[in-house]
Design an enzyme around this catalytic site. Sequence first.
Site, PDB file in Angstrom:
ATOM      1  N   ARG A 185       0.832  -1.217   0.000  1.00 32.20           N
ATOM      2  CA  ARG A 185       0.000   0.000   0.000  1.00 32.20           C
ATOM      3  C   ARG A 185       0.867   1.268   0.000  1.00 32.20           C
ATOM      4  O   ARG A 185       0.851   2.037  -0.952  1.00 32.20           O
ATOM      5  CB  ARG A 185      -0.934  -0.023   1.215  1.00 32.20           C
ATOM      6  CG  ARG A 185      -2.014   1.049   1.199  1.00 32.20           C
ATOM      7  CD  ARG A 185      -1.569   2.428   1.633  1.00 32.20           C
ATOM      8  NE  ARG A 185      -0.965   2.453   2.960  1.00 32.20           N
ATOM      9  CZ  ARG A 185      -0.325   3.508   3.456  1.00 32.20           C
ATOM     10  NH1 ARG A 185      -0.192   4.617   2.752  1.00 32.20           N
ATOM     11  NH2 ARG A 185       0.223   3.463   4.659  1.00 32.20           N
TER      12      ARG A 185
ATOM     13  N   CYS B 137       4.393   9.300   0.883  1.00 25.91           N
ATOM     14  CA  CYS B 137       3.035   9.829   0.821  1.00 25.91           C
ATOM     15  C   CYS B 137       2.980  10.828  -0.322  1.00 25.91           C
ATOM     16  O   CYS B 137       3.701  11.819  -0.318  1.00 25.91           O
ATOM     17  CB  CYS B 137       2.654  10.509   2.142  1.00 25.91           C
ATOM     18  SG  CYS B 137       1.043  11.295   2.068  1.00 25.91           S
TER      19      CYS B 137
HETATM   20  P1  HMG Z   1     -12.822  14.431  -1.958  1.00 24.65           P
HETATM   21  O1  HMG Z   1     -12.623  14.718  -3.419  1.00 24.65           O
HETATM   22  O2  HMG Z   1     -12.783  15.552  -1.001  1.00 24.65           O
HETATM   23  O3  HMG Z   1     -14.152  13.570  -1.730  1.00 24.65           O
HETATM   24  O4  HMG Z   1     -11.784  13.328  -1.540  1.00 24.65           O
HETATM   25  P2  HMG Z   1     -15.654  13.824  -1.896  1.00 24.65           P
HETATM   26  O5  HMG Z   1     -16.310  13.166  -0.741  1.00 24.65           O
HETATM   27  O6  HMG Z   1     -15.948  15.300  -2.163  1.00 24.65           O
HETATM   28  O7  HMG Z   1     -16.001  12.988  -3.233  1.00 24.65           O
HETATM   29  C1  HMG Z   1     -15.528  13.372  -4.506  1.00 24.65           C
HETATM   30  C2  HMG Z   1     -15.650  12.206  -5.465  1.00 24.65           C
HETATM   31  O8  HMG Z   1     -14.810  11.112  -5.038  1.00 24.65           O
HETATM   32  C3  HMG Z   1     -17.041  11.625  -5.534  1.00 24.65           C
HETATM   33  O9  HMG Z   1     -17.180  11.073  -6.831  1.00 24.65           O
HETATM   34  C4  HMG Z   1     -16.993  10.487  -4.572  1.00 24.65           C
HETATM   35  O10 HMG Z   1     -17.939   9.480  -4.826  1.00 24.65           O
HETATM   36  C5  HMG Z   1     -15.593   9.947  -4.782  1.00 24.65           C
HETATM   37  P3  HMG Z   1     -17.894  11.914  -8.017  1.00 24.65           P
HETATM   38  O11 HMG Z   1     -19.275  12.217  -7.486  1.00 24.65           O
HETATM   39  O12 HMG Z   1     -17.085  13.158  -8.218  1.00 24.65           O
HETATM   40  O13 HMG Z   1     -17.859  10.965  -9.180  1.00 24.65           O
HETATM   41  N1  HMG Z   1     -15.050   9.271  -3.606  1.00 24.65           N
HETATM   42  C6  HMG Z   1     -14.587   8.011  -3.603  1.00 24.65           C
HETATM   43  N2  HMG Z   1     -14.449   7.090  -4.577  1.00 24.65           N
HETATM   44  C7  HMG Z   1     -13.943   5.905  -4.224  1.00 24.65           C
HETATM   45  N3  HMG Z   1     -13.543   5.591  -2.966  1.00 24.65           N
HETATM   46  C8  HMG Z   1     -13.657   6.493  -1.982  1.00 24.65           C
HETATM   47  C9  HMG Z   1     -14.190   7.767  -2.287  1.00 24.65           C
HETATM   48  N4  HMG Z   1     -14.420   8.863  -1.544  1.00 24.65           N
HETATM   49  C10 HMG Z   1     -14.953   9.770  -2.363  1.00 24.65           C
HETATM   50  N5  HMG Z   1     -13.265   6.167  -0.751  1.00 24.65           N
HETATM   51  C11 HMG Z   1     -10.795  11.562  -0.229  1.00 24.65           C
HETATM   52  C12 HMG Z   1     -11.678  12.809  -0.215  1.00 24.65           C
HETATM   53  C13 HMG Z   1     -10.411  11.233   1.178  1.00 24.65           C
HETATM   54  C14 HMG Z   1     -11.593  10.429  -0.838  1.00 24.65           C
HETATM   55  C15 HMG Z   1      -9.559  11.875  -1.101  1.00 24.65           C
HETATM   56  O14 HMG Z   1      -8.968  13.029  -0.605  1.00 24.65           O
HETATM   57  C16 HMG Z   1      -8.565  10.774  -1.171  1.00 24.65           C
HETATM   58  O15 HMG Z   1      -8.835   9.691  -1.659  1.00 24.65           O
HETATM   59  N6  HMG Z   1      -7.310  11.053  -0.721  1.00 24.65           N
HETATM   60  C17 HMG Z   1      -6.251  10.092  -0.832  1.00 24.65           C
HETATM   61  C18 HMG Z   1      -5.349  10.218   0.323  1.00 24.65           C
HETATM   62  C19 HMG Z   1      -4.296   9.132   0.315  1.00 24.65           C
HETATM   63  O16 HMG Z   1      -4.544   7.996  -0.067  1.00 24.65           O
HETATM   64  N7  HMG Z   1      -3.079   9.508   0.764  1.00 24.65           N
HETATM   65  C20 HMG Z   1      -2.034   8.577   0.921  1.00 24.65           C
HETATM   66  C21 HMG Z   1      -2.277   7.624   2.066  1.00 24.65           C
HETATM   67  S1  HMG Z   1      -1.958   8.334   3.670  1.00 24.65           S
HETATM   68  C22 HMG Z   1      -0.286   7.973   3.935  1.00 24.65           C
HETATM   69  O17 HMG Z   1       0.400   7.527   3.055  1.00 24.65           O
HETATM   70  C23 HMG Z   1       0.262   8.176   5.326  1.00 24.65           C
HETATM   71  C24 HMG Z   1       0.489   6.864   6.084  1.00 24.65           C
HETATM   72  O18 HMG Z   1       1.350   5.994   5.364  1.00 24.65           O
HETATM   73  C25 HMG Z   1       1.113   7.159   7.465  1.00 24.65           C
HETATM   74  C26 HMG Z   1       2.330   8.077   7.394  1.00 24.65           C
HETATM   75  O19 HMG Z   1       3.289   7.771   6.666  1.00 24.65           O
HETATM   76  O20 HMG Z   1       2.277   9.084   8.082  1.00 24.65           O
HETATM   77  C27 HMG Z   1      -0.833   6.123   6.332  1.00 24.65           C
HETATM   78 MG    MG Z   2       3.491   6.090   5.350  1.00 26.26          MG
END
Ligand code: HMG
Ligand code: MG
Length: 315
Positions: A17, A244
């Site tokens: 992931r 990230c």
């Molecule tokens: P948004 O655009 O603000 O969401 O995204 P929304 O609720 O306004 O929805 C917009 C559109 O996205 C809609 O579709 C929703 O249905 C769709 P449309 O009507 O435009 O066709 N949608 C989704 N589709 C599929 N699956 C979903 C989903 N949610 C909404 N779950 C959201 C908000 C959180 C979804 C977005 O910002 C996002 O996906 N962000 C990705 C963040 C991410 O993955 N970052 C990396 C992981 S975190 C990390 O790496 C840190 C970690 O490793 C720890 C560390 O290292 O510190 C964990």
């Molecule tokens: Mg991480």
Amino acid sequence: MFESLPVKVKIVEVGPRDGLQNEPEQVATTDKAQLIEKIAEAGLGEIEITSFVSPKWIPQLADATELAELVCNKLDSNITTSALVPNLKGYERFKETSIKQVNLFMSASESHSKKNINKSIDEALIALKEVADVAKADGYRVRAYVSVVFECPYEGKISPEPVINICDRLLEMKVDEISLGDTIGAATPVHVAQVIGLLAKNVGLEKLALHFHDTRGGALANVLTGLESGIRIFDSSLGGLGGCPYAPGASGNLATEDLVYMLHGMNVDTGINLDKLVEAGKFAQKVLKKDLPGRFLKAYIGAECKKNEKEKIAK
Ligand code: HMG
Ligand code: MG
């Protein structure tokens, strides 16, 4: 020295992931499945296999459902598979699969939170609670990440107060485990010890995990500090894959092989077979068509090449 070392620790593999979300090229779902199987064969008991975030934001993991279908049933039933779930929409998709654990995530800084999930900290807490409530009611184990616990790429050093407050709120949601993310690999041991010390009373050491990216080479020193402070769960990624996409400067996680090598050298058991882990690392390099940053992997492959050359000359 090192009097408080445990007999055993748990390593959570996040490469499929955290690693693959950051790769510029799309990796075939079948290759991801094979990679996860190889990681499982090496003895990892918990593997974060994908994420149910928006495919528009993270297209690399848009195949989460297909991947889960391909791989979950092939793994030993003792292995905990998990995936990131940001909201109820993600949870609906997650629930259709056989993945066993829900992993929530949020940030300790407002700026990273906005960039990463388009929500303020308060909005994120509401979205997480919605997921935690249904996930707990459905009987899932729930882990939560707090990102940028030590330093944020937009706001600099993070004070422990927001981290403590967020952890309290996560505990109210009854999460089973909290992983503290050093998202941009900027933490140093004294800071790590300070944060653990402050969280130990409220959260409990047994519920805390550490998630170090190794951007500045400090991850193993920070793990050692974590061990000495009583932490027994550490996240890492095969070959040091990772980053990230919404944290500039966030390079790979601590490499699982480097972590296992250090722990085994200190007689701390991980249940992991290092040779098999290297095989998984070599497979990842082949699939991604590049060398991975993990130091143990490089050293192992280097030693193998030397041995092969010597054997050739001897013939
Ligand atoms: P948004 O655009 O603000 O969401 O995204 P929304 O609720 O306004 O929805 C917009 C559109 O996205 C809609 O579709 C929703 O249905 C769709 P449309 O009507 O435009 O066709 N949608 C989704 N589709 C599929 N699956 C979903 C989903 N949610 C909404 N779950 C959201 C908000 C959180 C979804 C977005 O910002 C996002 O996906 N962000 C990705 C963040 C991410 O993955 N970052 C990396 C992981 S975190 C990390 O790496 C840190 C970690 O490793 C720890 C560390 O290292 O510190 C964990
Ligand atoms: Mg991480």
